[in-house]
Scaffold this active site. Structure first.
Site, short mmCIF file in Angstrom:
data_model
loop_
_atom_site.label_atom_id
_atom_site.label_comp_id
_atom_site.label_asym_id
_atom_site.label_seq_id
_atom_site.Cartn_x
_atom_site.Cartn_y
_atom_site.Cartn_z
N PRO A 97 6.19 -12.95 -4.68
CA PRO A 97 5.13 -13.78 -5.30
C PRO A 97 5.26 -15.25 -4.92
O PRO A 97 4.33 -16.03 -5.05
CB PRO A 97 5.35 -13.60 -6.80
CG PRO A 97 6.18 -12.37 -6.93
CD PRO A 97 7.02 -12.29 -5.70
N GLU A 124 15.57 -7.75 -9.74
CA GLU A 124 15.15 -9.14 -10.00
C GLU A 124 14.95 -9.91 -8.69
O GLU A 124 14.49 -11.04 -8.71
CB GLU A 124 16.22 -9.85 -10.84
CG GLU A 124 16.47 -9.21 -12.19
CD GLU A 124 15.18 -9.01 -12.97
OE1 GLU A 124 14.91 -7.85 -13.39
OE2 GLU A 124 14.42 -9.98 -13.14
N ARG A 162 -5.08 -2.39 11.40
CA ARG A 162 -6.52 -2.17 11.63
C ARG A 162 -7.15 -3.31 12.44
O ARG A 162 -8.26 -3.16 12.93
CB ARG A 162 -7.28 -1.98 10.33
CG ARG A 162 -7.39 -3.18 9.44
CD ARG A 162 -8.13 -2.83 8.17
NE ARG A 162 -9.50 -2.46 8.40
CZ ARG A 162 -10.48 -3.33 8.67
NH1 ARG A 162 -10.19 -4.60 8.78
NH2 ARG A 162 -11.72 -2.92 8.86
N ASP A 177 -16.64 -6.29 8.63
CA ASP A 177 -15.93 -6.20 7.35
C ASP A 177 -16.07 -7.49 6.57
O ASP A 177 -16.29 -8.55 7.13
CB ASP A 177 -14.43 -5.97 7.61
CG ASP A 177 -14.17 -4.52 7.97
OD1 ASP A 177 -15.14 -3.75 7.92
OD2 ASP A 177 -13.04 -4.18 8.31
N1 LIG Z 1 2.66 -10.50 -5.07
C1 LIG Z 1 3.49 -9.96 -4.17
O1 LIG Z 1 3.22 -9.92 -2.97
C2 LIG Z 1 4.76 -9.39 -4.68
C3 LIG Z 1 5.81 -9.11 -3.81
C4 LIG Z 1 7.00 -8.59 -4.31
C5 LIG Z 1 7.10 -8.37 -5.69
N2 LIG Z 1 8.23 -7.88 -6.28
C6 LIG Z 1 9.53 -7.84 -5.60
C7 LIG Z 1 10.55 -7.17 -6.44
C8 LIG Z 1 11.74 -8.06 -6.48
C9 LIG Z 1 11.53 -9.16 -5.52
O2 LIG Z 1 12.08 -8.82 -4.27
C10 LIG Z 1 10.03 -9.26 -5.36
N3 LIG Z 1 6.06 -8.64 -6.50
C11 LIG Z 1 4.92 -9.14 -6.03
#
Ligand SMILES: NC(=O)c1ccc(N[C@@H]2CC[C@@H](O)C2)nc1
Length: 254
Positions: A97, A124, A162, A177
Site C-alpha cells: 500500500p 505484517e 495484455r 479499452d
Molecule cells: N494495495 C496493495 O497493492 C497492497 C499490496 C500488499 C498488501 N499486503 C501485503 C501483506 C503484507 C505486506 O507485504 C503487504 N496490501 C495491499
C-alpha cells in the site's frame, strides 16, 4: 517477457497461469511466469520464513535472508531467460500500500521491461533491510490493505501481459479499452438483438462504420464526464476527436 513471483503461496498463481489470455500467452511461450517459494531457501527444519517483530507488537514479520536468497535465485533465472537484470530492464518490485499507485501509464511502461521480479509479502510485512537492499520499486493497486501481495502481483501481471504487443491479438480491442485513450469504455452489445424488451441501439446495426465510431466516442465522452470528471479534465483529444467534440450537440458538454 519474464516474470518471477516470490511467494509462500505459489499455487495462487494458477489463477493467471491456467486461465484465459494470460494462460495462452504462457503456453505460446510469449510469457514465462516462475514461482519461487522462500521456504525453499531456509536452513532450519521448520523452514521458517517469519519471526516475531523486534520492538513488540502483533503479528509476524517476514525474515530477510530467505527472501534475499530467493531474489538472488530469481535474478539468475531471469538472466538465464535472457534478461538484463538491472532495475531498468528487470526490476524487483514489492507490492504494498506504500507503493506508487498502478495506472494504465504505469502498465504501459512496465510492458517495456524484459522481465520483472515480483515480491509478495504476507503477515505484517517484510524486514525493512531486505526492502532497502533489494527492492527497486514499490507498487500499490489501491488504497486498501490486503492479506498478501499475491493478488496485487496478479493484477500487475495481468494488466502488463495484455498490453504486450505480441499478446494484443486484435490491437484495436486493447486500444478501445477504458483508460487507454484516457476515456472510459463505451457500452458493448451482442446477440440476441432484443433482451428484456431492449433492442440494440440502431446505429450498431447500420453497418455504417464512421457513424458507429462516432456513436461509440460520444458514449465514451458522456460516460467519462458523468462518472470520472477527473479523467475528463485530464483528457487530451486527438485532432480527429477534437473535431468530433466540436460537432457534438451542446447537451454533450453538460
Ligand atoms: N494495495 C496493495 O497493492 C497492497 C499490496 C500488499 C498488501 N499486503 C501485503 C501483506 C503484507 C505486506 O507485504 C503487504 N496490501 C495491499
Amino acid at each position: 517477457m519474464y516474470f518471477a513471483v516470490i511467494s509462500i503461496f505459489p499455487e495462487m498463481f494458477t489463477a493467471i497461469r491456467d486461465f484465459g489470455i494470460t494462460a495462452r500467452a504462457c503456453n505460446e511461450g510469449k510469457v514465462t511466469i516462475e514461482c519461487i517459494n522462500p521456504r525453499d531457501y531456509t536452513a532450519d527444519n521448520y523452514r521458517r520464513i517469519d519471526e516475531r517483530p523486534y520492538g513488540g507488537g502483533p503479528g509476524m514479520v517476514m525474515m530477510a535472508e530467505p527472501l534475499a536468497k530467493a531474489i538472488d535465485d530469481a535474478r539468475s533465472r531471469a538472466q538465464a531467460y535472457g534478461c538484463r537484470i538491472d532495475a531498468a530492464h528487470c526490476p524487483v518490485v514489492y507490492l504494498s500500500p506504500q507503493g506508487r499507485q498502478l495506472d494504465e501509464g504505469g502498465v504501459l511502461a512496465m510492458s517495456k521491461y524484459e522481465g520483472m521480479i515480483l515480491l509478495c509479502g504476507r503477515y505484517e510485512g517484510i524486514d525493512e533491510r531486505l526492502l532497502s537492499q533489494y527492492v527497486d520499486t514499490e507498487i500499490s493497486i489501491g488504497d486498501y490493505v490486503l492479506t498478501g501481495g499475491e493478488l496485487p502481483a496478479m493484477v500487475v501481471m495481468d494488466s502488463v501481459i495484455r498490453r504486450l504487443p505480441e499478446v494484443m491479438g486484435d490491437a484495436q480491442s486493447a486500444e478501445q479499452d477504458s483508460f487507454v485513450d484516457g476515456l472510459l469504455d463505451c457500452p458493448h452489445y451482442t446477440k440476441p438483438h432484443v433482451f428484456a424488451d431492449m433492442p440494440v441501439p440502431e446505429v450498431l446495426m447500420s453497418g455504417h462504420h464512421a457513424n458507429i465510431a462516432k456513436w461509440r466516442f460520444t458514449q465514451q465522452v458522456q460516460r467519462t464526464k458523468a462518472r470520472r470528471p477527473d479523467l475528463w479534465q485530464a483528457f487530451r483529444p486527438s485532432a480527429e476527436q477534437a473535431a468530433w467534440l466540436k460537432k457534438m450537440p451542446k447537451d454533450n458538454d453538460a
